[in-house]
Motif scaffolding. Structure first.
Motif, PDB file in Angstrom:
ATOM      1  N   THR A 148       0.350  15.244 -11.133  1.00 32.31           N
ATOM      2  CA  THR A 148       0.685  13.467 -11.911  1.00 32.31           C
ATOM      3  C   THR A 148       1.551  12.236 -11.642  1.00 32.31           C
ATOM      4  N   LEU A 149       2.565  13.653 -11.219  1.00 30.35           N
ATOM      5  CA  LEU A 149       3.832  13.262 -10.663  1.00 30.35           C
ATOM      6  C   LEU A 149       3.753  11.847  -9.572  1.00 30.35           C
ATOM      7  N   THR A 150       2.718  12.428  -7.855  1.00 28.61           N
ATOM      8  CA  THR A 150       2.762  11.803  -7.339  1.00 28.61           C
ATOM      9  C   THR A 150       1.391  10.586  -7.704  1.00 28.61           C
ATOM     10  N   CYS A 151       1.224  10.687  -8.914  1.00 28.20           N
ATOM     11  CA  CYS A 151       0.787   9.617  -9.125  1.00 28.20           C
ATOM     12  C   CYS A 151       1.814   8.456  -8.978  1.00 28.20           C
ATOM     13  N   TYR A 152       2.853   8.670 -10.091  1.00 33.43           N
ATOM     14  CA  TYR A 152       4.026   8.583 -10.647  1.00 33.43           C
ATOM     15  C   TYR A 152       4.395   7.458  -9.273  1.00 33.43           C
ATOM     16  N   LEU A 153       4.671   8.508  -8.824  1.00 31.80           N
ATOM     17  CA  LEU A 153       5.757   8.573  -7.110  1.00 31.80           C
ATOM     18  C   LEU A 153       4.635   7.261  -6.150  1.00 31.80           C
ATOM     19  N   ALA A 154       3.581   6.903  -6.281  1.00 32.43           N
ATOM     20  CA  ALA A 154       2.636   6.267  -5.382  1.00 32.43           C
ATOM     21  C   ALA A 154       2.606   4.391  -6.370  1.00 32.43           C
ATOM     22  N   TYR A 155       3.236   5.617  -7.478  1.00 32.14           N
ATOM     23  CA  TYR A 155       3.637   3.681  -8.122  1.00 32.14           C
ATOM     24  C   TYR A 155       4.289   2.909  -8.356  1.00 32.14           C
ATOM     25  N   ARG A 156       5.507   4.032  -7.761  1.00 34.60           N
ATOM     26  CA  ARG A 156       6.989   3.255  -7.392  1.00 34.60           C
ATOM     27  C   ARG A 156       6.963   3.051  -6.448  1.00 34.60           C
ATOM     28  N   LEU A 157       6.335   3.925  -5.363  1.00 42.40           N
ATOM     29  CA  LEU A 157       6.700   3.181  -4.176  1.00 42.40           C
ATOM     30  C   LEU A 157       5.673   2.254  -3.763  1.00 42.40           C
ATOM     31  N   ALA A 158       4.608   1.419  -4.629  1.00 43.46           N
ATOM     32  CA  ALA A 158       3.397   0.178  -4.210  1.00 43.46           C
ATOM     33  C   ALA A 158       4.947  -0.614  -4.604  1.00 43.46           C
ATOM     34  N   ALA A 159       4.649  -0.654  -6.823  1.00 43.31           N
ATOM     35  CA  ALA A 159       5.668  -1.688  -6.807  1.00 43.31           C
ATOM     36  C   ALA A 159       7.053  -2.239  -6.300  1.00 43.31           C
ATOM     37  N   HIS A 160       7.572  -1.405  -5.505  1.00 43.25           N
ATOM     38  CA  HIS A 160       9.009  -1.001  -4.817  1.00 43.25           C
ATOM     39  C   HIS A 160       8.735  -2.730  -3.768  1.00 43.25           C
ATOM     40  N   ILE A 161       7.509  -1.660  -2.957  1.00 42.09           N
ATOM     41  CA  ILE A 161       6.921  -2.012  -1.482  1.00 42.09           C
ATOM     42  C   ILE A 161       6.784  -3.548  -2.082  1.00 42.09           C
ATOM     43  N   SER A 162       5.811  -3.719  -2.488  1.00 43.73           N
ATOM     44  CA  SER A 162       5.340  -5.225  -2.687  1.00 43.73           C
ATOM     45  C   SER A 162       6.486  -6.301  -4.354  1.00 43.73           C
ATOM     46  N   GLY A 163       6.666  -5.176  -4.867  1.00 43.18           N
ATOM     47  CA  GLY A 163       7.786  -5.937  -6.126  1.00 43.18           C
ATOM     48  C   GLY A 163       7.284  -6.490  -7.056  1.00 43.18           C
ATOM     49  N   ASN A 164       5.651  -6.053  -7.336  1.00 39.57           N
ATOM     50  CA  ASN A 164       4.728  -5.830  -7.785  1.00 39.57           C
ATOM     51  C   ASN A 164       4.427  -5.127  -8.709  1.00 39.57           C
ATOM     52  N   PRO A 165       4.221  -4.382  -9.845  1.00 40.26           N
ATOM     53  CA  PRO A 165       4.032  -2.983 -10.473  1.00 40.26           C
ATOM     54  C   PRO A 165       1.944  -3.500 -10.663  1.00 40.26           C
ATOM     55  N   ARG A 166       1.406  -4.450 -10.920  1.00 36.04           N
ATOM     56  CA  ARG A 166       0.197  -4.322 -10.184  1.00 36.04           C
ATOM     57  C   ARG A 166       0.170  -3.583  -8.975  1.00 36.04           C
ATOM     58  N   ALA A 167       0.390  -3.535  -7.347  1.00 37.22           N
ATOM     59  CA  ALA A 167      -0.305  -2.745  -6.719  1.00 37.22           C
ATOM     60  C   ALA A 167       0.513  -1.413  -7.195  1.00 37.22           C
ATOM     61  N   GLY A 168       1.349  -0.992  -7.579  1.00 37.43           N
ATOM     62  CA  GLY A 168       1.807   0.129  -7.846  1.00 37.43           C
ATOM     63  C   GLY A 168      -0.145   0.921  -9.179  1.00 37.43           C
ATOM     64  N   LEU A 169       0.007  -0.279  -9.617  1.00 37.61           N
ATOM     65  CA  LEU A 169      -1.488   0.375 -10.597  1.00 37.61           C
ATOM     66  C   LEU A 169      -1.831   1.091  -9.893  1.00 37.61           C
ATOM     67  N   LEU A 170      -2.372  -0.431  -8.957  1.00 36.48           N
ATOM     68  CA  LEU A 170      -3.716  -0.145  -8.074  1.00 36.48           C
ATOM     69  C   LEU A 170      -3.810   1.733  -7.441  1.00 36.48           C
TER      70      LEU A 170
END
Length: 440
Positions: free
Chosen positions: A122-144
């Motif tokens: 589950t932590l890995t899912c959250y970290l994927a959210y953080r990575l994608a949101a940070h790189i794109s600047g958009n939380p939607r990428a992290g949620l996806l």
């Protein structure tokens, strides 16, 4: 060049609705992992089932408790060799599983390990959210990215396995989050610590921080980049050296991370692949004490020297098969989905034959694994292309994918060994999906 031009420091704040959705996604991820993991028989992993679970449990118990006999008999009567003086693997996962066996009964220990691994998944899912949101600047990428990993069958089932993947992926993803989000000496220190622990979980990561050091020089220039790279590499080396120092002090054995490289090199070079310990011993001409690292290395060199073109062909073919084959299909009984499909294309091609194929044992769960696997790869490639102007930002993630593929072009390659890159593919795929939605 400013930091913001390379490693984004501003991420669009998640709305309350997005925050609630993230919590829902993480809750779903945890529930699915617990339901699957706790639904498995905890006693089965102790048996000689052909995997590594029993060996990890036995040697983990021995490492934590100081058990020093040649063999450990498990609750089901199966026996495993204790290899503390010549462990081929690093120690972190052995310590992880050994601790719970030292304080809990056998089956309760497995349950505790599976619960913790469900939390790590589950932590890995959250970290994927953080990575994608940070790189794109958009939380939607992290949620996806987090949403797909939450329901991906391979990621749901993996935490139930007594294997290094779940812990290794969580440590690796954590290291990437800190590395990208905090471009300071403190950030490099924490990232190096996590990378060191990941390497002491799976030694294959050993050389990857050198690539990150080059990335820091590329991004920040010689002055600042050299300072950050120095902190990263020094702390990383200190963490990895703890096992070297301990092994030498206790067993007078010099090892850096792990000793499995030579064996994987030999198995990767052999035309027969892995045929079991006895077959390898016979091929190498060694006695009861088993092969040494020199035996493996010399054996690999002899095979390569006799047929270098055949060796190259085998390595490329095996790596390609490992890339194409999703991790997790072996958990389902029934014939190979890839073989069934190939046979249908070659010999049948009829609609009735196709319908019969879908009724095969394990067809639908295996198909789901293939869909998530290839969607992640294609989405990740699309994400890199659509964000190519920001290549400095996602370069460490792409570099890890390339590093893993190149390492296993030399060492033996299995879908399980390549599985950690799938989390990275889905982070990059999250970038693609949010980019497409913005331009549609």
């Amino acid at each position: 060049m400013t930091d913001a031009a390379v490693l984004p420091t501003h991420v669009q704040s998640a709305s309350r609705a997005q925050q609630r959705l993230l919590i829902t996604v993480l809750a779903l991820a945890l529930v699915l992992r617990l339901l699957y993991g706790l639904g498995q028989n905890p006693a089965e992993v102790y048996g000689n089932t052909g995997g590594d679970s029993g060996w990890y449990l036995a040697n983990g118990y021995a490492l934590v408790t100081g058990f020093d006999d040649d063999f450990l008999t498990q609750p089901d009567g199966s026996s495993y060799p204790i290899m503390l003086r010549g462990l081929p693997t690093p120690p972190i996962y052995l310590l992880f599983v050994g601790l719970w066996q030292a304080i809990l009964p056998a089956e309760a220990a497995v349950i505790a390990i599976r619960i913790l691994q469900a939390l790590l998944g589950t932590l890995t899912c959250y970290l994927a959210y953080r990575l994608a949101a940070h790189i794109s600047g958009n939380p939607r990428a992290g949620l996806l990215a987090a949403g797909v990993l939450a329901i991906s069958p391979a990621f749901v089932m993996e935490p139930a396995q007594i294997a290094t993947e779940t812990l290794y992926i969580a440590l690796l993803m954590g290291a990437f989050v800190v590395y990208l989000e905090e471009s300071s000496s403190r950030g490099m220190l924490v990232s190096a610590l996590l990378l060191g622990l990941a390497t002491l979980t799976r030694a294959v990561l050993l050389l990857f921080p050198l690539g990150l050091a080059l990335h820091l020089l590329l991004v920040y220039g010689w002055r600042r980049g050299l300072k950050l790279a120095g902190v990263l590499l020094v702390i990383y080396a200190l963490v990895v050296s703890t096992w070297t120092i301990y092994s030498y002090a206790r067993w007078q054995r010099f090892v850096i991370a792990g000793e499995g490289f030579a064996a994987f090199l030999y198995v990767g070079a052999s035309p027969d692949g892995w045929q079991g310990g006895e077959a390898v011993d016979e091929a190498l001409g060694v006695g009861e004490d088993g092969p040494t690292q020199d035996n493996y290395t010399e054996g690999a060199q002899d095979i390569i020297a006799r047929d270098p073109l055949g060796y190259i062909q085998r390595r490329v073919s095996e790596l390609a098969e490992a890339v194409i084959q999703p991790h997790g299909t072996v958990w389902f009984s029934g014939p190979s989905l890839k073989q069934m499909t190939t046979d249908w294309l070659r010999e049948d091609r009829s609609l009735s034959g196709l319908l019969a194929l879908t009724q095969g044992e394990g067809f639908w769960p295996k198909l789901a694994l293939y869909i998530f696997h290839f969607a992640g790869i294609l989405g990740g490639i699309m994400g890199m292309w659509r964000w190519r102007s920001q290549w400095r930002v996602w370069l460490p993630l792409a570099g890890f994918i390339l590093y893993t593929l190149l390492i296993h072009l030399v060492l033996t390659a299995l879908p399980r060994y390549l599985f950690p890159v799938e989390a990275i593919w889905w982070v990059l795929a999250g970038l693609a999906m949010v980019n497409i939605s913005q331009h549609s």
